[in-house]
Write an enzyme that holds these catalytic residues in place. Structure first.
Site, PDB file in Angstrom:
ATOM      1  NE  ARG A  47     -35.812 -42.305   6.131  1.00 29.43           N
ATOM      2  CZ  ARG A  47     -35.168 -41.306   5.524  1.00 29.43           C
ATOM      3  NH1 ARG A  47     -35.583 -40.049   5.639  1.00 29.43           N
ATOM      4  NH2 ARG A  47     -34.102 -41.543   4.801  1.00 29.43           N
ATOM      5  N   GLY A  48     -33.017 -41.986   8.579  1.00 27.50           N
ATOM      6  CA  GLY A  48     -31.874 -41.290   7.986  1.00 27.50           C
ATOM      7  C   GLY A  48     -30.790 -41.232   9.049  1.00 27.50           C
ATOM      8  CB  ALA A  49     -27.208 -42.178   8.918  1.00 29.93           C
ATOM      9  NE  ARG A  90     -33.560 -48.403  10.855  1.00 24.39           N
ATOM     10  CZ  ARG A  90     -33.655 -47.783   9.666  1.00 24.39           C
ATOM     11  NH1 ARG A  90     -33.792 -46.478   9.613  1.00 24.39           N
ATOM     12  NH2 ARG A  90     -33.591 -48.478   8.545  1.00 24.39           N
ATOM     13  CD  GLN A 195     -36.897 -45.544   2.856  1.00 21.66           C
ATOM     14  OE1 GLN A 195     -37.171 -46.145   1.811  1.00 21.66           O
ATOM     15  NE2 GLN A 195     -36.465 -46.174   3.927  1.00 21.66           N
ATOM     16  CG  ASP A 236     -27.699 -45.674   6.448  1.00 24.22           C
ATOM     17  OD1 ASP A 236     -27.983 -45.509   5.251  1.00 24.22           O
ATOM     18  OD2 ASP A 236     -28.451 -45.367   7.385  1.00 24.22           O
ATOM     19  CG  ASN A 246     -27.258 -44.893   1.114  1.00 25.41           C
ATOM     20  OD1 ASN A 246     -27.602 -44.342   2.159  1.00 25.41           O
ATOM     21  ND2 ASN A 246     -27.785 -44.561  -0.048  1.00 25.41           N
ATOM     22  CE  LYS A 247     -33.261 -47.501   3.013  1.00 24.69           C
ATOM     23  NZ  LYS A 247     -33.546 -48.486   4.077  1.00 24.69           N
TER      24      LYS A 247
END
Ligand code: MRU
Length: 349
Positions: A47-49, A90, A195, A236, A246-247
């Site tokens: 995960r993570g862009a 995603r 996270q 993201d 973003n998150k």
């Protein structure tokens, strides 16, 4: 002390660190098929862009090797189909489709299917290597911006394991640790998937950065009580006007930074910009399953059947962002003018 890595590729083998198991188990998984890669991205093992872009690129190269046709046009369509499938894993991080489109386009330059297979693997490696270099540069620019500041807050994990190496928002801390520059990092736990607590705290501990965990709801109090001097987050997807997805919880921090008059920095490589969209209103926001909120470690923490809204991302408006740190330089408002100028010929996805 060392900076952890999450993706490796060697002789056609793709191995990832299973981020769902962190921090208690350090388990590496070999991904063998397109479906393995889709599942790893969908279930947040990777995960993570930038990391999902890199993993997807390798996934496409892995799958391409197995296509048996000798006809280049047929091969191109098969690769495109694979890319569409992986791209649907995603929706929010634009790095995913950016990487897949970059790979698919190299097939167009190949003279044969065999050459195309080779080019796909090479391009995936190039994306991986470029991301590491970008993140290092982002770290260097971040250190410049954070000059004279020590206490910094972050959310989610925009770290080494979310990228090729170093991370984006966490890159200044990793580089700082290498040169003896000390930070006190306040990591928001990042409900509901944690996270922050599971990944950022673990990652920064690995590289010897002084990190303190707080729950997301403690951010305002912590800014006051600990005199936090800046907030830095990853991204993201960044629209042409600078609006940044973003998150979930990032928007809260942007508003808090503004209220407390401290800088709010976004750190991201150019692969995270989507200048084909004018504003954050056009960014698709992923919604994840209710159980992420109604359950904790498999145990229910809400009445059965509770109605849930579980967006995984939010959008911080450009007007709340002090600067965007990219590998191409530090972008300041006015973003509509300064983003294209900084990214040069780069036109996003
Ligand atoms: O749902 P996740 O864990 O993939 O969300 C990750 C983030 O929001 C990160 O901040 C972003 O992808 C940048 S990673 C360098």
């Amino acid at each position: 002390m060392s900076i952890p890595l999450s993706i490796s590729w060697s002789e056609g083998q793709l191995v990832i660190l299973d981020q769902q198991k962190l921090p208690h188990e350090i388990e590496y998984v070999t991904l063998e098929t397109l479906e393995d890669v889709f599942d790893a991205i969908f279930t947040l093992k990777v995960r993570g862009a930038p990391a999902i872009g890199i993993a997807a690129a390798y996934g496409l190269a892995l799958s391409a090797v197995r296509h048996e046709t000798e006809d280049l046009e047929t091969f191109f369509h098969l690769v495109q189909k694979d890319a569409e499938y992986l791209g649907s894993s995603r929706p929010t991080a634009v790095n995913l489709v950016w990487a897949l489109q970059r790979l698919a386009s190299v097939v167009r330059n190949a003279g044969s299917v065999d050459a195309a297979k080779q080019l796909l693997a090479e391009e995936a490696v190039r994306i991986h290597e470029e991301d590491e270099a970008s993140c290092r540069q982002i770290g260097a620019y971040g250190l410049e911006l954070l000059e004279g500041k020590k206490r910094v807050m972050t959310i989610c994990n925009a770290g080494s394991i979310a990228t090729a190496k170093y991370g984006t928002a966490l890159a200044p801390f990793h580089l700082g640790a290498e040169i003896g520059r000390e930070f006190e990092v306040y990591a928001c736990e990042t409900r509901p998937v944690f996270q922050g607590s599971r990944l950022t705290v673990w990652e920064l501990q690995q590289s010897g950065v002084n990190v303190t965990l707080i729950t997301d709801s403690m951010a305002a109090h912590t800014i006051e009580a600990k005199e936090v001097e800046a907030i830095i987050v990853g991204a993201d997807r960044i629209a042409a006007n600078g609006d940044t997805a973003n998150k979930i919880g990032t928007l809260n921090l942007a508003i808090l930074a503004n209220a407390y008059n401290i800088p709010f920095y976004v750190a991201a490589p150019s692969s995270t910009f989507d200048v084909s969209i004018g504003s954050g209103a056009e960014i698709p926001i992923e919604e994840r399953k209710p159980e992420e909120i109604t359950h904790f470690a498999g145990e229910p923490v809400a009445p059965l059947g509770t109605k849930v809204f579980n967006p995984a991302f939010d959008v911080a408006p450009a007007r709340l962002i002090t600067a965007i740190i990219t590998e191409k330089g530090i972008i300041k408002p006015e973003y509509e003018k300064n983003i294209p100028a900084a990214l040069g010929a780069y036109t996003g996805k």
